[in-house]
Scaffold this active site. Structure first.
Site, mmCIF file in Angstrom:
data_model
loop_
_atom_site.group_PDB
_atom_site.id
_atom_site.type_symbol
_atom_site.label_atom_id
_atom_site.label_comp_id
_atom_site.label_asym_id
_atom_site.label_seq_id
_atom_site.Cartn_x
_atom_site.Cartn_y
_atom_site.Cartn_z
ATOM 1 C CG ASP A 171 -1.683 1.210 1.440
ATOM 2 O OD1 ASP A 171 -2.321 1.645 0.456
ATOM 3 O OD2 ASP A 171 -1.679 1.782 2.546
ATOM 4 C CG ASP A 226 -1.381 7.677 -0.138
ATOM 5 O OD1 ASP A 226 -0.254 8.078 -0.486
ATOM 6 O OD2 ASP A 226 -2.369 7.670 -0.899
ATOM 7 C CG HIS A 280 -12.157 18.498 3.999
ATOM 8 N ND1 HIS A 280 -13.246 18.931 3.304
ATOM 9 C CD2 HIS A 280 -11.079 19.058 3.401
ATOM 10 C CE1 HIS A 280 -12.845 19.733 2.322
ATOM 11 N NE2 HIS A 280 -11.539 19.828 2.359
ATOM 12 N N GLY A 281 -11.680 17.471 8.512
ATOM 13 C CA GLY A 281 -11.635 16.601 9.677
ATOM 14 C C GLY A 281 -11.306 15.157 9.363
ATOM 15 C CG ASN A 300 -8.134 1.339 -3.333
ATOM 16 O OD1 ASN A 300 -7.837 0.518 -4.205
ATOM 17 N ND2 ASN A 300 -8.901 1.030 -2.296
ATOM 18 C CB CYS A 319 -13.276 -0.937 -10.864
ATOM 19 S SG CYS A 319 -12.499 -0.443 -9.327
ATOM 20 C CB CYS A 347 -8.567 -2.565 -10.117
ATOM 21 S SG CYS A 347 -9.309 -1.161 -10.939
HETATM 22 ZN ZN LIG Z 1 -10.562 0.367 -10.055
#
Ligand SMILES: [Zn+2]
Length: 195
Positions: A12, A14, A26-27, A63, A116, A118
């Site tokens: 992953d 982030d 936005h908190g 993502n 999707c 993915c």
């Molecule tokens: Zn996707």
């Protein structure tokens, strides 16, 4: 002749390699929206070097719905990606490949609005990488700080590594009550535990 398969550490991005960014207006925490927000987590570059030395192909599985949601332009996304690479290179590390899901089911941009196969927890990105890079999934690891990372890794038939503080109440989200194979407080701890 059958092609020899390689092992991969699917990573992953982030919250695992670079820091998540807190948006006070936005908190919530989210991905970096501009290159100046890209900052590596302590020990992340060293962790990548350890994994490389152990023979793993390093493949980002992430993502990234920021463009779809209107949080950034495609150009900004590419600039963030380059900043990520340059920070790693400055510490003598690099990843071998990156697979990003740009979609989101409620995207503002119609072109990216879809359900999707993915977007994690779906295993689509891992399967694409395995096919294109000749990866042996059973001997590979999916590493991340989110429940979706563990779910995607388990669906793909990989071993899994949870980064962070693992709470037992998370177990119910995993296949047949399966826990992550390894829990580590950060990527460096994970890299040392992965065999
Ligand atoms: Zn996707």
């Amino acid at each position: 002749m059958k092609k020899r398969l390689v092992r991969a550490a699917f990573l992953d991005r982030d919250g695992t390699i670079n820091k998540l960014v807190y948006y006070p207006d936005h908190g919530f925490v989210d991905s970096p929206f501009v290159p100046s927000q890209v900052k590596l987590l302590p020990g992340a570059a060293q962790a990548l070097k350890i994994l490389k030395k152990k023979g793993f192909l390093l493949v980002i599985i992430s993502n990234q719905p920021g463009v779809a949601k209107g949080n950034m332009t495609k150009k900004a996304f590419a600039a963030i990606d380059r900043k990520f690479d340059s920070l790693l290179v400055s510490r003598g590390a690099k990843v071998d490949a990156k697979y990003y899901c740009p979609h989101h089911p409620r995207a503002r941009l119609a072109a990216f609005r879809k359900k999707c196969s993915c977007r994690k927890p779906a295993p689509g990105l891992i399967f694409s990488a395995a096919k294109e890079l000749c990866i042996d999934l059973k001997r590979s690891y999916m590493v991340g700080d989110g429940v979706v990372d563990i779910q995607a890794g388990q669906k793909a038939g990989c071993k899994t590594v949870f980064i962070g503080h693992f709470k037992p109440e998370l177990w119910k989200y995993f296949g047949k009550g399966r826990k992550p194979d390894i829990v580590a407080k950060n990527l460096l701890g994970a890299a040392r535990k992965i065999r």
